[in-house]
Design an enzyme around this catalytic site. Sequence first.
Site: not given
Length: 355
Positions: A57, A238, A240, A242-243
Site C-alpha cells: 500500500y 470493498s 462499497l 470501490f465507491g
Amino acid sequence: MRMLDTTVTLGRSELRVTPICLGTMTFGEQVDEATSHRILDRALERGVNFIDTAEMYPVPPSAQRYGDTERILGSWFRKHPGVRQRVVLASKVAGPSRYDWIGGGVPDLRPERIVQACDDSLRRLGVECIDLYQIHWPARHVPAFGGVYFEPGKLQPVTGIEAQLQALDRLVRDGKVRAIGLSNETPWGVAEFVRIAEQAGLPRIATVQNPYCLVNRVVDNGLDEALHHAQVSLLAYSPLGFGLLTGKYDQRGLNDVDNPGRLAQFESMKQQRWGRIEALQAARHYNAFARANGLTPTRMALAWCYRNWRVASTIVGVTSVAQLDENLDAWGTELPPQLLRAIDDLRWTHRDPAQ
C-alpha cells in the site's frame, strides 16, 4: 456519537476485534499523512480497535510510494505512545508480482521472502509484532482480482503451502506475528491451508480477507461453507464496491475527472473489475432500491455487510473523517427480512459483475 462497543474473535485465535476494521490503502496516495492521522484518531475515538494495512500500500501501487502506508501508521504510533497496545494490527505480504519493486518481481512466494517482508513491515511500522499477518494473494494461479475461471494450463511450479506455513510458523515462534491469515483465497485454498497446518502441526489460519459486497457476492458460493466448517473468519473488503455502492458514480459515471473517487481518478482502477460497465449498472439498481426504501446507498450496502452472518469484521476504506463517520454511523442499521429478500432478487438478476 455512536461508539463501537462489541468485539468478535477471529477464527480460533486469541485476537478480539471490532466488527468494523479501518482499511488504510488510501493513506499515502489519496490521503496525506496529516489527514491519515486524523482518520486514525477518529477511528480510535469511536471505538475501532482493528487496523488493516499491507506492504504494497497505497493503491494504486507504485515504486515511489511502496510501503508509505505502513510508514504513515508507524509515524502515528510514534506520535501516540501507548496506542499500539490498544489496537489489533494486521498487515500482509504481497504474493507474486509483476513489479520488480515487490519481492524482486519473482513469480513465487518463497519462505525467505515471507520472513523478509515481515521484517521490513515491522521496521516501517515501528513495532515489534504484527497481530495478524496475511498472505495478500496466493502464490499459485487462482481466478482473483477480476479473473473468473480457474485455468489449469496457467499453473506453474511455486512454493507449496506447507513451506509457506513453515515460514509463517517461524515468524510466530520468533514473536513477530501472533496469528496468520490469507487474502483473495479460494475454498480449496482455505481447506488445504487448514488441512496441512493440522497435519504438520503448523499455525492455523484465523482469517480470510476477500471482497464481499452487493456487486461481488462470490463468497456466497462455496467459500462461506468452507469458512464455516473450518472455523475461519471472513474479513470483508470493498463493502462499497470501490465507491460504486455509495451512489457517487450513478449520474456522473466513471470518467468525470472532477469526481474525487478512485475509479474516476485512476485510469488503472477503471481497467479492473470495479470499473466494468456491468458493475456500475448493477450498482445503480441497488442504489435506487436503497433510496426507494428510505436509506442512503452507503447505509444499505454497509448494513447488508455488517449484519451478514458470514462476516466477522468489515474493512472500510475512507479519504476523510466525514466518510469514516458515515461508515461507522451505519452500524446498528437493521435491514428487514423483506428488504433482504428483495436484495437477493436483485442479485439473481445481476449476479456478481465485479467478481
